[in-house]
Design an enzyme around this catalytic site. Structure first.
Site, PDB file in Angstrom:
ATOM      1  N   LEU A  15      -9.463  -3.726  20.008  1.00 21.93           N
ATOM      2  CA  LEU A  15     -10.369  -3.009  20.928  1.00 21.93           C
ATOM      3  C   LEU A  15     -11.200  -4.009  21.727  1.00 21.93           C
ATOM      4  CD1 LEU A  15     -11.946  -0.365  21.778  1.00 21.93           C
ATOM      5  CD2 LEU A  15     -13.463  -0.856  19.833  1.00 21.93           C
ATOM      6  N   SER A 108     -21.396  -7.863  13.992  1.00 19.44           N
ATOM      7  CA  SER A 108     -21.546  -6.406  14.062  1.00 19.44           C
ATOM      8  C   SER A 108     -22.978  -6.036  13.669  1.00 19.44           C
ATOM      9  CB  SER A 108     -20.578  -5.744  13.089  1.00 19.44           C
ATOM     10  OG  SER A 108     -20.945  -4.399  12.904  1.00 19.44           O
ATOM     11  N   SER A 109     -23.397  -4.854  14.099  1.00 17.53           N
ATOM     12  CA  SER A 109     -24.774  -4.437  13.809  1.00 17.53           C
ATOM     13  C   SER A 109     -24.966  -4.115  12.333  1.00 17.53           C
ATOM     14  CB  SER A 109     -25.129  -3.209  14.646  1.00 17.53           C
ATOM     15  OG  SER A 109     -24.223  -2.155  14.341  1.00 17.53           O
ATOM     16  N   CYS A 110     -23.868  -4.039  11.566  1.00 15.98           N
ATOM     17  CA  CYS A 110     -24.013  -3.719  10.141  1.00 15.98           C
ATOM     18  C   CYS A 110     -24.530  -4.906   9.331  1.00 15.98           C
ATOM     19  CB  CYS A 110     -22.706  -3.224   9.553  1.00 15.98           C
ATOM     20  SG  CYS A 110     -21.508  -4.512   9.349  1.00 15.98           S
ATOM     21  N   TYR A 137     -18.171  -6.655   4.552  1.00 18.48           N
ATOM     22  CA  TYR A 137     -17.961  -7.030   5.966  1.00 18.48           C
ATOM     23  C   TYR A 137     -19.222  -7.687   6.517  1.00 18.48           C
ATOM     24  CZ  TYR A 137     -16.925  -6.199  10.967  1.00 18.48           C
ATOM     25  OH  TYR A 137     -16.706  -6.335  12.322  1.00 18.48           O
ATOM     26  N   LYS A 141     -19.727 -11.461   8.120  1.00 16.41           N
ATOM     27  CA  LYS A 141     -20.190 -11.647   9.500  1.00 16.41           C
ATOM     28  C   LYS A 141     -21.500 -12.458   9.537  1.00 16.41           C
ATOM     29  CE  LYS A 141     -16.922  -9.883  11.902  1.00 16.41           C
ATOM     30  NZ  LYS A 141     -16.161 -10.733  12.836  1.00 16.41           N
ATOM     31  N   PRO A 164     -22.621  -6.947  18.347  1.00 24.10           N
ATOM     32  CA  PRO A 164     -22.499  -5.676  19.055  1.00 24.10           C
ATOM     33  C   PRO A 164     -22.871  -4.481  18.190  1.00 24.10           C
ATOM     34  CG  PRO A 164     -20.358  -6.786  18.882  1.00 24.10           C
ATOM     35  CD  PRO A 164     -21.308  -7.507  18.017  1.00 24.10           C
ATOM     36  N   LEU A 167     -18.940   0.331  18.777  1.00 25.65           N
ATOM     37  CA  LEU A 167     -18.191   0.247  20.026  1.00 25.65           C
ATOM     38  C   LEU A 167     -17.139   1.343  20.105  1.00 25.65           C
ATOM     39  CD1 LEU A 167     -17.639  -3.609  19.858  1.00 25.65           C
ATOM     40  CD2 LEU A 167     -19.296  -2.406  21.307  1.00 25.65           C
ATOM     41  N   HIS A 180     -13.375   4.204  13.438  1.00 24.21           N
ATOM     42  CA  HIS A 180     -14.802   4.489  13.562  1.00 24.21           C
ATOM     43  C   HIS A 180     -14.958   5.925  14.044  1.00 24.21           C
ATOM     44  CE1 HIS A 180     -14.895   0.018  13.760  1.00 24.21           C
ATOM     45  NE2 HIS A 180     -15.935   0.218  12.991  1.00 24.21           N
ATOM     46  N   TRP A 203     -17.285  14.086   8.807  1.00 19.64           N
ATOM     47  CA  TRP A 203     -17.758  13.506   7.554  1.00 19.64           C
ATOM     48  C   TRP A 203     -19.282  13.477   7.489  1.00 19.64           C
ATOM     49  CZ3 TRP A 203     -14.375   8.390   7.653  1.00 19.64           C
ATOM     50  CH2 TRP A 203     -13.022   8.770   7.557  1.00 19.64           C
ATOM     51  N   ASP A 270     -22.549   9.129   4.532  1.00 17.35           N
ATOM     52  CA  ASP A 270     -23.249   9.055   5.817  1.00 17.35           C
ATOM     53  C   ASP A 270     -23.389   7.614   6.297  1.00 17.35           C
ATOM     54  OD1 ASP A 270     -25.661  11.798   5.583  1.00 17.35           O
ATOM     55  OD2 ASP A 270     -23.829  11.590   6.777  1.00 17.35           O
TER      56      ASP A 270
HETATM   57  O1  GFB Z   1     -18.328   4.856  12.764  1.00 14.57           O
HETATM   58  P1  GFB Z   1     -18.420   4.979  11.272  1.00 14.57           P
HETATM   59  O2  GFB Z   1     -17.147   5.104  10.511  1.00 14.57           O
HETATM   60  O3  GFB Z   1     -19.158   3.717  10.692  1.00 14.57           O
HETATM   61  O4  GFB Z   1     -19.333   6.260  10.867  1.00 14.57           O
HETATM   62  P2  GFB Z   1     -20.679   3.270  10.597  1.00 14.57           P
HETATM   63  C1  GFB Z   1     -20.471   6.562  11.583  1.00 14.57           C
HETATM   64  C2  GFB Z   1     -21.011   7.893  11.086  1.00 14.57           C
HETATM   65  O5  GFB Z   1     -20.114   8.929  11.544  1.00 14.57           O
HETATM   66  C3  GFB Z   1     -21.060   8.040   9.551  1.00 14.57           C
HETATM   67  C4  GFB Z   1     -19.826   9.824  10.483  1.00 14.57           C
HETATM   68  O6  GFB Z   1     -22.255   8.717   9.217  1.00 14.57           O
HETATM   69  C5  GFB Z   1     -19.850   8.925   9.240  1.00 14.57           C
HETATM   70  O7  GFB Z   1     -20.041   9.713   8.068  1.00 14.57           O
HETATM   71  N1  GFB Z   1     -18.557  10.512  10.700  1.00 14.57           N
HETATM   72  C6  GFB Z   1     -18.412  11.847  10.869  1.00 14.57           C
HETATM   73  C7  GFB Z   1     -17.336   9.929  10.750  1.00 14.57           C
HETATM   74  N2  GFB Z   1     -17.111  12.171  10.996  1.00 14.57           N
HETATM   75  C8  GFB Z   1     -16.409  10.989  10.926  1.00 14.57           C
HETATM   76  C9  GFB Z   1     -15.023  10.678  11.007  1.00 14.57           C
HETATM   77  O8  GFB Z   1     -14.157  11.562  11.141  1.00 14.57           O
HETATM   78  N3  GFB Z   1     -14.684   9.356  10.929  1.00 14.57           N
HETATM   79  C10 GFB Z   1     -15.621   8.372  10.772  1.00 14.57           C
HETATM   80  N4  GFB Z   1     -15.215   7.088  10.707  1.00 14.57           N
HETATM   81  N5  GFB Z   1     -16.970   8.625  10.666  1.00 14.57           N
HETATM   82  C11 GFB Z   1     -19.531   0.931  10.586  1.00 14.57           C
HETATM   83  C12 GFB Z   1     -19.313  -0.161   9.573  1.00 14.57           C
HETATM   84  O9  GFB Z   1     -20.503   1.804  10.023  1.00 14.57           O
HETATM   85  O10 GFB Z   1     -20.081   0.451  11.804  1.00 14.57           O
HETATM   86  C13 GFB Z   1     -18.458  -1.248  10.168  1.00 14.57           C
HETATM   87  O11 GFB Z   1     -18.705   0.388   8.410  1.00 14.57           O
HETATM   88  C14 GFB Z   1     -18.983  -1.690  11.519  1.00 14.57           C
HETATM   89  O12 GFB Z   1     -18.468  -2.345   9.296  1.00 14.57           O
HETATM   90  C15 GFB Z   1     -19.207  -0.515  12.419  1.00 14.57           C
HETATM   91  O13 GFB Z   1     -20.187  -2.370  11.335  1.00 14.57           O
HETATM   92  C16 GFB Z   1     -19.822  -0.954  13.727  1.00 14.57           C
HETATM   93  O14 GFB Z   1     -21.301   3.226  11.941  1.00 14.57           O
HETATM   94  O15 GFB Z   1     -21.378   4.066   9.548  1.00 14.57           O
END
Ligand code: GFB
Length: 309
Positions: A15, A108-110, A137, A141, A164, A167, A180, A203, A270
């Site tokens: 990406l 990453s912001s995490c 992760y 980083k 970042p 994204l 994501h 989720w 979450d």
């Molecule tokens: O984008 P995401 O997977 O990662 O999830 P993070 C963001 C929020 O969206 C969480 C919710 O609260 C998830 O529970 N969510 C709702 C979902 N429905 C969905 C779905 O169908 N799929 C996904 N994936 N999430 C990541 C880090 O954290 O951020 C990485 O794990 C990285 O390492 C990335 O730093 C930028 O934003 O929570």
């Protein structure tokens, strides 16, 4: 960085990497060195050193990484920490050995504490406990940031780091287990619309807040930093605005044109409640983002429809 400079974009098919390639080509930088992970396993130091010895890149965008959403991070922590540590360590050390003029490392912001004061300033790094779902992760980083800092201090390497926010963009990962949230929302609402499903299941609770940046804006910011920033402090890259998962789901639902209901599977995590970046340092260097969230989602959905005709 002159237009004929030899630039290595590590991770050019991903990406972020593919957006960096688009941005460099759009701005007249055509002398790019690219390798797929099948051609060059960045976890193998000997292969990386052989590559640098052969190609001698002048500039490096280190966008290669093992990345994923909250579920991927929480279920495969050993892979996330090992792959990312090996990739960054090998490339940063080789960049020093082969006298790369400038390297930009992507984190990453995490990396920031789970309960950091918001918006999160660069100085808050390592000030408290990390978010458990992605600490593997995050530690990898954070190590990349520290490698760039200490190689600058000891060897005067011009290595900088950018952090970042979340994204999204074309060429994203749309796998529902490893992606994501934004690509997952686009795919879920699209498939529900096509299949006339009565509801879409997301989720968590929908309450966490997230900041989203269109990946081509990120690439513009990274080129801007490569050209204009040179210091050991890492730089947050984002929009400075966030919204709840429920709110962004409504935008995607509207763009896709899905008319059904949204349900939440609270057995899924979450993650961190909020991770809004303070982007005043980035803005002070003269960069501001340009693509609004709604416009970005419309662009990605248009691309997604083309890819899934
Ligand atoms: O984008 P995401 O997977 O990662 O999830 P993070 C963001 C929020 O969206 C969480 C919710 O609260 C998830 O529970 N969510 C709702 C979902 N429905 C969905 C779905 O169908 N799929 C996904 N994936 N999430 C990541 C880090 O954290 O951020 C990485 O794990 C990285 O390492 C990335 O730093 C930028 O934003 O929570």
């Amino acid at each position: 960085m002159h237009k004929q400079a030899k630039i290595y974009v590590a991770g050019h098919k991903g990406l972020v990497g593919s957006a960096i390639v688009r941005c460099l080509q759009k701005n007249g930088y055509g002398n790019l060195v690219l390798r797929t992970s099948k051609e060059l396993d960045l976890r193998r130091q000997a292969e990386v050193e052989q590559f640098f010895d052969m190609e001698h890149p002048e500039y490096v965008f280190l966008a290669a990484a093992k990345v994923g959403g909250i579920l991927a991070n929480s279920t495969s922590p050993a892979e996330f920490i090992y792959d990312n540590l090996m990739i960054e360590t090998n490339i940063i050390h080789a960049a020093y050995q082969y006298m790369v003029k400038k390297l930009l490392f992507l984190g990453s912001s995490c990396i920031y504490p789970r309960m950091a004061v918001q918006p999160i300033k660069e100085e808050y790094l390592l000030s408290d406990y990390l978010e458990t779902t992605n600490e593997a992760y995050a530690i990898a980083k954070i190590t990349g940031i520290e490698l760039c800092k200490f190689y600058r201090r000891q060897y005067a390497c011009d290595f900088i780091s950018a952090m970042p926010t979340n994204l999204y963009g074309i060429n994203d990962n749309f796998d529902l287990q490893t992606s994501h949230v934004l690509p997952a929302l686009i795919r879920k609402f699209h498939e529900a619309k096509v299949n006339h499903a009565p509801h879409v299941t997301l989720w968590g609770t929908g309450t966490p807040l997230r900041e989203f940046m269109y990946v081509d804006d990120l690439a513009d910011a990274l080129l801007h930093l490569m050209l204009h920033y040179s210091d050991e402090l890492h730089v947050n890259v984002g929009t400075g605005e966030d919204l709840s998962i429920s709110q962004v789901a409504q935008i995607v639902k509207d763009v896709v044109g899905y008319k059904g209901e949204i349900q939440y599977d609270t057995s899924k995590p979450d993650g961190t409640p909020r991770k809004l970046l303070d982007v005043s340092l980035l803005n002070r260097t003269g960069y501001h983002y340009t693509t609004s969230l709604r416009k970005g989602i419309e662009l990605v959905y248009e691309w997604y429809l083309q890819q899934n005709k």
